[in-house]
Design a protein around this motif. Structure first.
Motif, short mmCIF file in Angstrom:
data_model
loop_
_atom_site.label_atom_id
_atom_site.label_comp_id
_atom_site.label_asym_id
_atom_site.label_seq_id
_atom_site.Cartn_x
_atom_site.Cartn_y
_atom_site.Cartn_z
N HIS A 108 -24.24 14.61 -9.57
CA HIS A 108 -25.28 15.29 -8.81
C HIS A 108 -25.67 16.61 -9.48
CE1 HIS A 108 -25.20 13.11 -4.69
NE2 HIS A 108 -24.78 12.29 -5.65
N GLY A 148 -31.51 12.16 0.88
CA GLY A 148 -30.06 12.10 0.87
C GLY A 148 -29.54 10.87 1.59
N LEU A 169 -29.55 7.93 -0.76
CA LEU A 169 -28.42 7.97 -1.69
C LEU A 169 -27.12 7.59 -0.99
CD1 LEU A 169 -29.21 11.22 -3.74
CD2 LEU A 169 -29.62 8.84 -4.39
N LEU A 208 -29.75 8.14 -9.51
CA LEU A 208 -29.88 9.60 -9.40
C LEU A 208 -30.93 10.13 -10.36
CD1 LEU A 208 -26.19 10.89 -9.11
CD2 LEU A 208 -27.97 11.03 -7.37
N TYR A 233 -29.31 17.87 -11.07
CA TYR A 233 -29.90 19.16 -10.69
C TYR A 233 -30.18 19.99 -11.94
CZ TYR A 233 -30.58 23.54 -8.16
OH TYR A 233 -31.10 24.71 -7.65
N LEU A 242 -29.72 15.87 -2.97
CA LEU A 242 -28.42 15.62 -3.60
C LEU A 242 -27.25 16.08 -2.74
CD1 LEU A 242 -29.28 16.74 -7.25
CD2 LEU A 242 -29.15 14.40 -6.36
#
Length: 231
Positions: free
Chosen positions: A69, A33, A36, A21, A73, A106
């Motif tokens: 996440h 995304g 991930l 991440l 951010y 994310l």
């Protein structure tokens, strides 16, 4: 036991996922995304959507992943806001585009991402608001012209930081509330210590401050207080 085995597995896989991440921040263009999601599958980590299930363990994993996440951010928010001094911070369209891109990667909801951003920008906005509020503390019979001059920087700063009306107004009201609380506590201390003259002075000051604050709220730019008068 099976439960112990799952916990040991997560103690290894979650740090690996967290490392991935963090790497997204430096290479958003080639991240997605879907990538991930595949990594979570490979590491046997419950997917973010699993919050809909009522299993206790799954919910804990979801909250852990959501926290990771949001941390990433917030790291980008810190990078953007940390590129200059607090006084000069301006969120550009490019900055917002990068944040939107990361939010999509994310899989964060609008509410979570906005709250993460506002938690940082509101603190910066508070600096500007506090300067304006401090001027009310020493002014008696303040005029409307003076108030408009005092509050005029709030709108520009709100725009710079992309704050909504409700977020900006919450900061203003909190600063005013703290100002009243400080003086009220001073009055109570004077009362407890038998200093009646000081208590009366504090209460008179609070009456003056109350009048100034009401005028202050009414003179706020519409972008800050909204379309209606503020009580």
């Amino acid at each position: 036991s099976k439960d112990d085995w799952r916990k040991r597995r997560q103690s290894v896989t979650l740090p690996v996922y967290e490392s991935k991440l963090r790497s997204v921040l430096d290479d958003m263009e080639s991240s997605s995304g879907e990538e991930l999601y595949r990594i979570r599958k490979f590491l046997s980590i419950s997917d973010l959507e699993a919050v809909g299930e009522l299993l206790h363990e799954t919910t804990i994993v979801f909250l852990t992943l959501l926290g990771l996440h949001l941390d990433v951010y917030s790291m980008l928010v810190d990078r953007i806001l940390g590129m200059t001094t607090r006084r000069l911070v301006v969120l550009t369209d490019e900055d917002m585009s990068r944040l939107d891109q990361l939010q999509g990667i994310l899989g964060l909801g609008q509410f979570e991402s906005e709250r993460a951003l506002v938690s940082k920008t509101a603190a910066i906005y508070r600096d500007t608001v506090q300067v304006a509020v401090d001027k009310l503390r020493s002014a008696e019979n303040i005029s409307l012209e003076e108030l408009k001059y005092i509050t005029s920087p709030l709108e520009d700063r709100q725009t710079d930081l992309r704050l909504s009306t409700i977020s900006a107004l919450n900061v203003v009201q909190d600063c005013l509330r703290r100002t009243f609380q400080d003086k009220l506590q001073s009055a109570f201390r004077s009362l407890r210590n038998g200093r009646e003259k000081e208590m009366v002075t504090d209460l008179r000051y609070m009456m003056m401050l109350n009048q100034n604050c009401r005028k202050f709220l009414e003179s706020l730019p519409v972008s800050v207080r909204g379309s209606k008068s503020v009580d």
